[in-house]
Design a protein around this motif. Structure first.
Motif, short mmCIF file in Angstrom:
data_model
loop_
_atom_site.label_atom_id
_atom_site.label_comp_id
_atom_site.label_asym_id
_atom_site.label_seq_id
_atom_site.Cartn_x
_atom_site.Cartn_y
_atom_site.Cartn_z
N ALA A 51 -9.49 12.56 1.64
CA ALA A 51 -9.90 13.17 0.38
C ALA A 51 -11.40 13.39 0.34
CB ALA A 51 -9.48 12.27 -0.78
N PRO A 52 -11.84 14.41 -0.39
CA PRO A 52 -13.27 14.62 -0.55
C PRO A 52 -13.87 13.48 -1.37
CG PRO A 52 -12.05 16.10 -1.96
CD PRO A 52 -11.06 15.40 -1.11
N ALA A 53 -15.16 13.30 -1.27
CA ALA A 53 -15.83 12.20 -1.96
C ALA A 53 -15.74 12.35 -3.47
CB ALA A 53 -17.29 12.13 -1.52
N ALA A 54 -15.89 13.55 -3.97
CA ALA A 54 -15.88 13.76 -5.42
C ALA A 54 -14.56 14.39 -5.85
CB ALA A 54 -17.04 14.66 -5.82
N ALA A 55 -13.88 13.73 -6.77
CA ALA A 55 -12.65 14.27 -7.31
C ALA A 55 -13.00 15.17 -8.50
CB ALA A 55 -11.73 13.15 -7.76
N THR A 56 -12.24 16.26 -8.67
CA THR A 56 -12.48 17.16 -9.78
C THR A 56 -11.56 16.80 -10.95
OG1 THR A 56 -10.81 18.76 -9.10
CG2 THR A 56 -13.02 19.00 -8.14
N ALA A 57 -11.77 17.42 -12.07
CA ALA A 57 -10.95 17.16 -13.26
C ALA A 57 -9.50 17.56 -13.03
CB ALA A 57 -11.53 17.91 -14.45
N ASP A 58 -9.25 18.52 -12.14
CA ASP A 58 -7.89 18.99 -11.87
C ASP A 58 -7.22 18.25 -10.73
OD1 ASP A 58 -7.97 20.90 -13.89
OD2 ASP A 58 -8.82 22.43 -12.57
N SER A 59 -7.91 17.31 -10.09
CA SER A 59 -7.31 16.62 -8.95
C SER A 59 -6.53 15.40 -9.41
CB SER A 59 -8.38 16.22 -7.93
OG SER A 59 -9.25 15.26 -8.46
N VAL A 60 -5.54 15.04 -8.60
CA VAL A 60 -4.72 13.86 -8.86
C VAL A 60 -5.09 12.81 -7.82
CG1 VAL A 60 -2.35 12.96 -8.88
CG2 VAL A 60 -2.86 15.19 -9.89
N GLN A 61 -5.41 11.60 -8.30
CA GLN A 61 -5.85 10.53 -7.41
C GLN A 61 -4.68 9.60 -7.06
OE1 GLN A 61 -7.83 11.14 -10.33
NE2 GLN A 61 -9.05 12.49 -9.08
N SER A 62 -4.82 8.95 -5.93
CA SER A 62 -3.84 7.96 -5.50
C SER A 62 -3.92 6.75 -6.43
CB SER A 62 -4.12 7.55 -4.06
OG SER A 62 -3.21 6.55 -3.66
N PRO A 63 -2.79 6.30 -6.96
CA PRO A 63 -2.82 5.15 -7.86
C PRO A 63 -3.05 3.83 -7.13
CG PRO A 63 -0.57 5.88 -7.52
CD PRO A 63 -1.46 6.88 -6.83
N MET A 64 -2.90 3.84 -5.80
CA MET A 64 -3.05 2.62 -5.01
C MET A 64 -3.26 2.98 -3.55
SD MET A 64 0.99 1.74 -5.13
CE MET A 64 1.15 2.46 -6.74
N PRO A 65 -3.73 2.04 -2.73
CA PRO A 65 -3.83 2.33 -1.30
C PRO A 65 -2.43 2.49 -0.72
CG PRO A 65 -4.91 0.23 -1.86
CD PRO A 65 -4.22 0.72 -3.08
N GLY A 66 -2.30 3.35 0.25
CA GLY A 66 -0.99 3.55 0.87
C GLY A 66 -1.03 4.59 1.97
N THR A 67 0.16 4.99 2.40
CA THR A 67 0.33 5.97 3.46
C THR A 67 1.16 7.13 2.94
OG1 THR A 67 0.28 4.22 5.12
CG2 THR A 67 1.17 6.33 5.82
N VAL A 68 0.71 8.36 3.22
CA VAL A 68 1.45 9.55 2.80
C VAL A 68 2.66 9.70 3.73
CG1 VAL A 68 1.35 12.04 2.46
CG2 VAL A 68 -0.67 10.63 1.99
N LEU A 69 3.86 9.54 3.15
CA LEU A 69 5.09 9.65 3.95
C LEU A 69 5.56 11.08 4.08
CD1 LEU A 69 7.43 6.74 2.79
CD2 LEU A 69 6.09 6.92 4.87
N ARG A 70 5.53 11.82 2.94
CA ARG A 70 6.09 13.17 2.95
C ARG A 70 5.37 14.02 1.94
NH1 ARG A 70 10.66 15.12 -0.01
NH2 ARG A 70 11.04 13.01 -0.72
N ILE A 85 5.28 16.27 -5.61
CA ILE A 85 4.29 16.86 -4.71
C ILE A 85 4.27 16.09 -3.39
CG2 ILE A 85 1.87 17.48 -4.38
CD1 ILE A 85 3.28 19.05 -6.65
N LEU A 86 4.22 14.75 -3.47
CA LEU A 86 4.23 13.96 -2.24
C LEU A 86 4.79 12.57 -2.50
CD1 LEU A 86 1.60 11.79 -2.22
CD2 LEU A 86 0.38 13.91 -1.94
N VAL A 87 5.13 11.87 -1.41
CA VAL A 87 5.63 10.51 -1.49
C VAL A 87 4.60 9.62 -0.80
CG1 VAL A 87 7.48 8.92 -0.85
CG2 VAL A 87 8.02 11.29 -1.50
N LEU A 88 4.18 8.57 -1.51
CA LEU A 88 3.18 7.63 -1.01
C LEU A 88 3.86 6.28 -0.82
CD1 LEU A 88 0.05 7.23 -0.55
CD2 LEU A 88 0.01 6.36 -2.88
N GLU A 89 3.76 5.73 0.39
CA GLU A 89 4.31 4.40 0.64
C GLU A 89 3.21 3.37 0.41
OE1 GLU A 89 6.81 1.99 3.99
OE2 GLU A 89 5.07 3.13 4.66
N ALA A 90 3.50 2.39 -0.43
CA ALA A 90 2.56 1.31 -0.69
C ALA A 90 3.36 0.03 -0.87
CB ALA A 90 1.74 1.60 -1.95
#
Length: 127
Positions: A51-70, A85-90
């Motif tokens: 991810a880029p260093a700065a998130a924008t107002a329209d971006s969705v952040q990861s709620p926790m550390p994890g791995t993008v599965l799909r 949009i995606l599945v995050l394994e945590a």
């Protein structure tokens, strides 16, 4: 006081365990009869964040550390609020990350297999 003998990795350790009544204050722990040898803690591998260093107002952040599965949506695709949009394994659980609003999926900041930090920008949805 109860005495126990434990064998771990071929080494035997002895310990004493005192039963504590819940209604009385706990006494300080006694020193072990034989302390276990200190093991070096493994050095964890650093987590990559695509991810880029700065998130924008329209971006969705990861709620926790994890791995993008799909990844279930493509960049440039029109998406609806609640669409996967995606599945995050945590912590061995799969977490569905969905669109927070209707719009165009302007950017995907991650790829399948990426490790992400909590708070890292995952994707951006705009008009």
């Amino acid at each position: 006081m109860s005495k126990y003998r434990i064998t771990l990795d071929g080494k035997t350790y002895e310990m004493e365990v005192e039963r504590v009544d819940r209604n009385t204050p706990a006494a300080p722990a006694a020193a072990p009869v034989q302390a276990a040898p200190a093991a070096a803690a493994p050095t964890p591998a650093p987590m990559a964040s695509a991810a880029p260093a700065a998130a924008t107002a329209d971006s969705v952040q990861s709620p926790m550390p994890g791995t993008v599965l799909r990844i279930a949506a493509k960049e440039g695709e029109q998406v609806k609020k609640g669409q996967l949009i995606l599945v995050l394994e945590a912590m061995k659980m799969e977490n569905e990350i969905v669109a927070q609003k209707d719009g165009k999926l302007r950017a995907l900041f991650v790829s399948e297999g990426d490790s992400v930090q909590g708070g890292a920008a995952l994707f951006e949805i705009g008009e």
